[in-house]
Design a protein around this motif. Structure first.
Motif, short mmCIF file in Angstrom:
data_model
loop_
_atom_site.label_atom_id
_atom_site.label_comp_id
_atom_site.label_asym_id
_atom_site.label_seq_id
_atom_site.Cartn_x
_atom_site.Cartn_y
_atom_site.Cartn_z
N ARG A 155 47.96 -38.09 -10.49
CA ARG A 155 48.53 -36.74 -10.54
C ARG A 155 49.46 -36.51 -9.35
O ARG A 155 50.57 -35.99 -9.52
CB ARG A 155 47.42 -35.69 -10.54
CG ARG A 155 47.95 -34.25 -10.57
CD ARG A 155 46.83 -33.25 -10.32
NE ARG A 155 45.91 -33.19 -11.42
CZ ARG A 155 46.07 -32.44 -12.51
NH1 ARG A 155 47.16 -31.69 -12.64
NH2 ARG A 155 45.17 -32.45 -13.47
N THR A 159 53.55 -35.92 -9.46
CA THR A 159 54.13 -34.76 -8.81
C THR A 159 55.27 -35.16 -7.87
O THR A 159 56.32 -34.53 -7.84
CB THR A 159 53.05 -34.00 -8.03
OG1 THR A 159 52.00 -33.60 -8.92
CG2 THR A 159 53.62 -32.77 -7.34
N ARG A 162 58.15 -37.86 -10.20
CA ARG A 162 58.26 -37.68 -11.65
C ARG A 162 59.51 -38.37 -12.22
O ARG A 162 59.44 -39.01 -13.27
CB ARG A 162 58.20 -36.20 -12.02
CG ARG A 162 59.22 -35.30 -11.36
CD ARG A 162 58.88 -33.82 -11.57
NE ARG A 162 57.78 -33.39 -10.70
CZ ARG A 162 57.14 -32.23 -10.84
NH1 ARG A 162 57.48 -31.39 -11.79
NH2 ARG A 162 56.17 -31.90 -10.00
N ASP A 192 61.29 -30.98 -13.88
CA ASP A 192 61.02 -30.02 -12.82
C ASP A 192 60.29 -28.78 -13.33
O ASP A 192 59.96 -27.88 -12.55
CB ASP A 192 62.33 -29.60 -12.14
CG ASP A 192 62.98 -30.74 -11.37
OD1 ASP A 192 62.25 -31.62 -10.90
OD2 ASP A 192 64.22 -30.74 -11.26
N VAL A 197 53.58 -31.57 -14.88
CA VAL A 197 52.52 -32.46 -14.42
C VAL A 197 51.20 -32.13 -15.10
O VAL A 197 50.49 -33.03 -15.59
CB VAL A 197 52.38 -32.40 -12.88
CG1 VAL A 197 51.14 -33.17 -12.42
CG2 VAL A 197 53.63 -32.97 -12.22
N ASP A 198 50.84 -30.86 -15.17
CA ASP A 198 49.57 -30.48 -15.78
C ASP A 198 49.50 -30.88 -17.26
O ASP A 198 48.48 -31.39 -17.73
CB ASP A 198 49.34 -28.98 -15.65
CG ASP A 198 48.98 -28.55 -14.24
OD1 ASP A 198 48.59 -29.42 -13.43
OD2 ASP A 198 49.10 -27.35 -13.93
#
Length: 292
Positions: A155, A159, A162, A192, A197-198
């Protein structure tokens, strides 16, 4: 932008609003730029073309901070269904690859009366249950990014890197595609998105049984887990140079699609609409012609 279900969905639109509607769905880690040339070609053919940014990409946003940032296939299917309803599209053709192919296949399987046809790169992309059975090692190594994202290190890596991770996957998955820096940069800004990410992490944890799904989609997810057949008219595209999906795809497409209009091999990698836009557009036009 249009409010659709739990999202404000950003989308590009091309062509004749009175033409046959077509919804084109991108995958991970790509965005709507995959379809720029396909959309132009279809618009020239008189189609009404809608190209949405998936949840977690581009300018698409969640309406409520409390909504789980799910990346499960049922969530993507509901997003597509809500978009079609919000725009008042009359039984569009739905087409996609990777995550977009999952959404399109799920939509066609679960709500066939709401679409007129399907174009799916790599065939049947509905995941029936968690990926519990290990693959042979030479295949498992291709999924490093999924296992990476199972950890908090992954993760943090997504972040921080990416764009770098995305560019690595583009290169690995489409070894014959020579995309330029400007071509990649045109898409990279979509990563962006504050939910990127989540949503991505949840997607790859959920499909391996490491994260719970959004309860709002539990009934839909259960239907998908049963591996439903797809009965709408379908054209399957088989990318011959795809080094990831082709590994677990099946040539027995008729087992999943009861109305298989055509199967077409494409000499390209994981992103067929951007690598061979003319061939992708031809498949949609051929399907459209078969419907009339």
């Amino acid at each position: 932008m249009v409010a659709a279900g739990v999202l404000d969905i950003a989308f590009d639109r091309y062509g004749d609003p009175s033409g046959r509607p077509v919804v084109l769905l991108h995958g991970f880690p790509y965005d709507t730029r995959s379809y720029d040339d396909v959309a132009r070609l279809l618009a020239e053919s008189g189609h009404d073309v809608v190209v949405p940014y998936l949840r977690g990409f581009g300018a698409t946003r969640f309406l409520d901070d409390a909504t789980p940032r799910s990346g499960e296939q049922a969530a993507l299917a509901h997003d597509l269904r809500e978009l079609i309803a919000a725009l008042g599209l009359d039984r569009p053709i739905v087409a996609g690859y990777d995550w977009g192919g999952r959404a399109a296949c799920a939509m066609a399987a679960l709500w066939p009366d709401e679409v007129s046809g399907l174009v799916s790169a790599s065939g049947y992309l509905i995941q029936a249950g968690a990926l519990a059975t290990p693959a042979p090692p030479h295949l498992e190594k291709r999924y490093w990014y999924q296992y990476y994202l199972h950890s908090e290190r992954g993760r943090a890596g997504l972040t921080a890197y990416r764009a770098e991770i995305a560019q690595t996957l583009w290169t690995d998955w489409s070894p014959t595609w020579r995309f330029g820096d400007s071509e990649f940069a045109a898409t990279a800004s979509s990563f962006d998105n504050p939910d990127f990410v989540d949503v991505v992490v949840h997607s790859y944890r959920h499909r391996h049984g490491m994260a719970e799904g959004d309860p709002a989609y539990a009934a839909t997810q259960e239907r998908l887990t049963a591996g439903p057949s797809i009965d709408v008219p379908t054209v399957v595209l088989d990318p011959t140079e795809d080094t990831v999906v082709a590994l677990y795809g099946t040539p027995d497409h008729a087992r999943h699609f009861t109305h298989l209009v055509d199967v077409r091999e494409l000499d390209c990698g994981h992103n067929p609409p951007q690598e061979l836009p003319g061939r992708f557009a031809d498949a949609i036009r051929a399907l459209d012609e078969s419907l009339t």
